[in-house]
Design a protein around this motif. Sequence first.
Motif, PDB file in Angstrom:
ATOM      1  N   SER A  34       9.588 -29.825 -36.488  1.00  0.00           N
ATOM      2  CA  SER A  34      10.758 -29.496 -35.693  1.00  0.00           C
ATOM      3  C   SER A  34      11.960 -30.657 -35.863  1.00  0.00           C
ATOM      4  O   SER A  34      13.404 -30.576 -36.107  1.00  0.00           O
ATOM      5  CB  SER A  34      10.465 -29.641 -34.395  1.00  0.00           C
ATOM      6  OG  SER A  34       9.931 -30.758 -33.892  1.00  0.00           O
ATOM      7  N   ALA A  45       8.184 -18.487 -27.300  1.00  0.00           N
ATOM      8  CA  ALA A  45       8.600 -19.888 -27.369  1.00  0.00           C
ATOM      9  C   ALA A  45       9.620 -20.142 -28.798  1.00  0.00           C
ATOM     10  O   ALA A  45      10.371 -20.985 -28.458  1.00  0.00           O
ATOM     11  CB  ALA A  45       7.387 -20.448 -27.420  1.00  0.00           C
ATOM     12  N   LYS A  46       9.125 -19.622 -29.831  1.00  0.00           N
ATOM     13  CA  LYS A  46      10.157 -19.857 -30.821  1.00  0.00           C
ATOM     14  C   LYS A  46      11.392 -19.196 -30.576  1.00  0.00           C
ATOM     15  O   LYS A  46      12.341 -19.850 -30.954  1.00  0.00           O
ATOM     16  CB  LYS A  46       9.472 -19.020 -32.092  1.00  0.00           C
ATOM     17  CG  LYS A  46       8.360 -19.627 -32.739  1.00  0.00           C
ATOM     18  CD  LYS A  46       7.734 -18.947 -33.853  1.00  0.00           C
ATOM     19  CE  LYS A  46       6.615 -19.267 -34.711  1.00  0.00           C
ATOM     20  NZ  LYS A  46       6.263 -18.414 -36.024  1.00  0.00           N
ATOM     21  N   TRP A  73      13.460 -21.507 -28.551  1.00  0.00           N
ATOM     22  CA  TRP A  73      13.773 -22.871 -29.224  1.00  0.00           C
ATOM     23  C   TRP A  73      15.033 -22.660 -30.048  1.00  0.00           C
ATOM     24  O   TRP A  73      16.042 -23.250 -30.038  1.00  0.00           O
ATOM     25  CB  TRP A  73      12.559 -23.389 -30.150  1.00  0.00           C
ATOM     26  CG  TRP A  73      12.805 -24.844 -30.778  1.00  0.00           C
ATOM     27  CD1 TRP A  73      12.896 -25.910 -30.571  1.00  0.00           C
ATOM     28  CD2 TRP A  73      13.310 -24.640 -32.233  1.00  0.00           C
ATOM     29  NE1 TRP A  73      13.404 -26.859 -31.279  1.00  0.00           N
ATOM     30  CE2 TRP A  73      13.601 -26.066 -32.561  1.00  0.00           C
ATOM     31  CE3 TRP A  73      13.618 -23.654 -33.250  1.00  0.00           C
ATOM     32  CZ2 TRP A  73      13.989 -26.343 -33.890  1.00  0.00           C
ATOM     33  CZ3 TRP A  73      14.111 -24.090 -34.548  1.00  0.00           C
ATOM     34  CH2 TRP A  73      14.228 -25.592 -34.785  1.00  0.00           C
ATOM     35  N   ARG A 110      18.192 -22.179 -27.912  1.00  0.00           N
ATOM     36  CA  ARG A 110      18.560 -23.119 -27.358  1.00  0.00           C
ATOM     37  C   ARG A 110      19.271 -24.110 -28.372  1.00  0.00           C
ATOM     38  O   ARG A 110      20.307 -24.969 -28.363  1.00  0.00           O
ATOM     39  CB  ARG A 110      17.572 -24.142 -26.835  1.00  0.00           C
ATOM     40  CG  ARG A 110      17.119 -23.513 -25.148  1.00  0.00           C
ATOM     41  CD  ARG A 110      16.315 -24.511 -24.672  1.00  0.00           C
ATOM     42  NE  ARG A 110      15.047 -24.840 -25.587  1.00  0.00           N
ATOM     43  CZ  ARG A 110      13.811 -24.103 -25.418  1.00  0.00           C
ATOM     44  NH1 ARG A 110      13.730 -23.045 -24.634  1.00  0.00           N
ATOM     45  NH2 ARG A 110      12.704 -24.388 -26.060  1.00  0.00           N
ATOM     46  N   THR A 111      18.841 -24.029 -29.727  1.00  0.00           N
ATOM     47  CA  THR A 111      19.380 -25.050 -30.757  1.00  0.00           C
ATOM     48  C   THR A 111      20.753 -24.217 -31.288  1.00  0.00           C
ATOM     49  O   THR A 111      21.762 -25.205 -31.770  1.00  0.00           O
ATOM     50  CB  THR A 111      18.383 -25.093 -31.963  1.00  0.00           C
ATOM     51  OG1 THR A 111      17.043 -25.526 -31.257  1.00  0.00           O
ATOM     52  CG2 THR A 111      18.778 -25.962 -32.813  1.00  0.00           C
ATOM     53  N   TRP A 145       3.335 -26.320 -29.563  1.00  0.00           N
ATOM     54  CA  TRP A 145       4.253 -25.886 -30.841  1.00  0.00           C
ATOM     55  C   TRP A 145       4.947 -26.682 -31.367  1.00  0.00           C
ATOM     56  O   TRP A 145       4.690 -27.213 -32.665  1.00  0.00           O
ATOM     57  CB  TRP A 145       5.005 -24.461 -30.256  1.00  0.00           C
ATOM     58  CG  TRP A 145       5.530 -23.865 -31.589  1.00  0.00           C
ATOM     59  CD1 TRP A 145       5.061 -23.446 -32.536  1.00  0.00           C
ATOM     60  CD2 TRP A 145       6.983 -23.608 -31.685  1.00  0.00           C
ATOM     61  NE1 TRP A 145       5.881 -22.901 -33.529  1.00  0.00           N
ATOM     62  CE2 TRP A 145       7.342 -22.903 -32.878  1.00  0.00           C
ATOM     63  CE3 TRP A 145       8.171 -23.807 -30.817  1.00  0.00           C
ATOM     64  CZ2 TRP A 145       8.390 -22.621 -33.361  1.00  0.00           C
ATOM     65  CZ3 TRP A 145       9.361 -23.349 -31.322  1.00  0.00           C
ATOM     66  CH2 TRP A 145       9.424 -22.786 -32.652  1.00  0.00           C
ATOM     67  N   LEU A 146       6.065 -27.082 -30.964  1.00  0.00           N
ATOM     68  CA  LEU A 146       7.028 -28.024 -31.437  1.00  0.00           C
ATOM     69  C   LEU A 146       7.326 -29.152 -30.603  1.00  0.00           C
ATOM     70  O   LEU A 146       7.066 -29.165 -29.436  1.00  0.00           O
ATOM     71  CB  LEU A 146       8.598 -27.297 -31.500  1.00  0.00           C
ATOM     72  CG  LEU A 146       8.501 -26.165 -32.685  1.00  0.00           C
ATOM     73  CD1 LEU A 146       9.923 -25.712 -32.699  1.00  0.00           C
ATOM     74  CD2 LEU A 146       8.215 -26.416 -34.076  1.00  0.00           C
ATOM     75  N   THR A 200      10.377 -32.142 -30.236  1.00  0.00           N
ATOM     76  CA  THR A 200      11.517 -32.336 -30.559  1.00  0.00           C
ATOM     77  C   THR A 200      11.868 -33.527 -31.288  1.00  0.00           C
ATOM     78  O   THR A 200      10.784 -34.713 -31.044  1.00  0.00           O
ATOM     79  CB  THR A 200      12.736 -32.167 -29.472  1.00  0.00           C
ATOM     80  OG1 THR A 200      12.149 -33.271 -28.452  1.00  0.00           O
ATOM     81  CG2 THR A 200      12.398 -30.745 -28.846  1.00  0.00           C
ATOM     82  N   ARG A 247       7.594 -32.183 -25.687  1.00  0.00           N
ATOM     83  CA  ARG A 247       6.716 -31.038 -26.394  1.00  0.00           C
ATOM     84  C   ARG A 247       7.163 -29.813 -25.737  1.00  0.00           C
ATOM     85  O   ARG A 247       7.085 -29.755 -24.562  1.00  0.00           O
ATOM     86  CB  ARG A 247       5.241 -31.535 -26.052  1.00  0.00           C
ATOM     87  CG  ARG A 247       4.403 -30.502 -26.467  1.00  0.00           C
ATOM     88  CD  ARG A 247       2.902 -30.999 -26.346  1.00  0.00           C
ATOM     89  NE  ARG A 247       2.560 -32.171 -27.240  1.00  0.00           N
ATOM     90  CZ  ARG A 247       2.184 -32.218 -28.371  1.00  0.00           C
ATOM     91  NH1 ARG A 247       2.198 -30.773 -29.026  1.00  0.00           N
ATOM     92  NH2 ARG A 247       2.024 -33.249 -29.020  1.00  0.00           N
ATOM     93  N   LEU A 248       7.383 -28.900 -26.698  1.00  0.00           N
ATOM     94  CA  LEU A 248       7.564 -27.533 -26.174  1.00  0.00           C
ATOM     95  C   LEU A 248       6.188 -26.946 -26.095  1.00  0.00           C
ATOM     96  O   LEU A 248       5.441 -27.321 -26.864  1.00  0.00           O
ATOM     97  CB  LEU A 248       8.737 -26.821 -27.079  1.00  0.00           C
ATOM     98  CG  LEU A 248       9.883 -27.552 -27.350  1.00  0.00           C
ATOM     99  CD1 LEU A 248      10.679 -26.713 -28.318  1.00  0.00           C
ATOM    100  CD2 LEU A 248      10.770 -27.713 -26.121  1.00  0.00           C
ATOM    101  N   ARG A 300       4.079 -22.908 -26.721  1.00  0.00           N
ATOM    102  CA  ARG A 300       4.392 -21.768 -27.174  1.00  0.00           C
ATOM    103  C   ARG A 300       3.656 -20.782 -26.296  1.00  0.00           C
ATOM    104  O   ARG A 300       2.518 -20.881 -25.729  1.00  0.00           O
ATOM    105  CB  ARG A 300       3.965 -21.575 -28.618  1.00  0.00           C
ATOM    106  CG  ARG A 300       2.298 -21.891 -28.883  1.00  0.00           C
ATOM    107  CD  ARG A 300       1.884 -21.653 -30.217  1.00  0.00           C
ATOM    108  NE  ARG A 300       0.509 -22.151 -30.494  1.00  0.00           N
ATOM    109  CZ  ARG A 300      -0.059 -22.083 -31.641  1.00  0.00           C
ATOM    110  NH1 ARG A 300       0.866 -21.755 -32.639  1.00  0.00           N
ATOM    111  NH2 ARG A 300      -1.227 -22.259 -31.433  1.00  0.00           N
TER     112      ARG A 300
END
Length: 236
Positions: free
Chosen positions: A39, A84-85, A88, A91-92, A221-222, A224, A229-230, A232
């Motif tokens: 990420s 979750a993907k 992300w 939001r990005t 998962w990811l 940042t 921590r995100l 999933r």
Amino acid sequence: MSGFRFSFPACVIAGKGRIVADDILMLRKYAFPDGICSSEDALVLFALNDSCPEQSPEWSTYFVESLAAYLVCDTDPMRRIDDAKAGWLMRTIAVDGAVRSALELELLLHAMEVASEVPESLSAFALDQVRLALDPGARGAYHAARPASAGITAFDLTYIWRVLRGAMERGRLLLSPVEALVLREIDELTDARAHHPAWREMIAAVATYERPKEVLRSGPWLVTDAGHRLTREVAA
């Protein structure tokens, strides 16, 4: 992404404010020899895109294909975009629900096209870009690209069909309730007299269904660039 801290060679590229083909070769050789692998790598590309308003055609291809491959093919669940993907990505690339740039909008569409499965939240988000373009307070990259019209145009239909590819089955457009709701809201914002004829055909073909609820479990998962921590949601 103001205040983003670049390392070499991204710092040199960002300092110029423009990206040319040779810069992409430098990124491939020194920054991402194995492609976009984390990420943090992905956020570097987003930050470079924000920092360099002058961009070569090669950058568009590299940005879209590299990030879509990372999101869809190089992170679990492989070849699928889960909630979750999708969260992300939304939001990005978006501010207040509106995708910021044409290149990020193309990334959204390309990622959806190469994924074998996409959650309804992401397809509804993509459709909502049309609604935002028609709203009295119109905003977003889709609004900037869309030809002015009070009705649904061929341009709109091409975009919508990219989002809903594969949804047509035996003459019916099978949508989730939330996807169908966005189409109805789009219809309510437009002038029926100005519609492309195919819009009415599309609306007439809509059939809704409830998607089965999956048993989900959470896992990492990811991470940042700030170390957050995100999680999933993975089908059990």
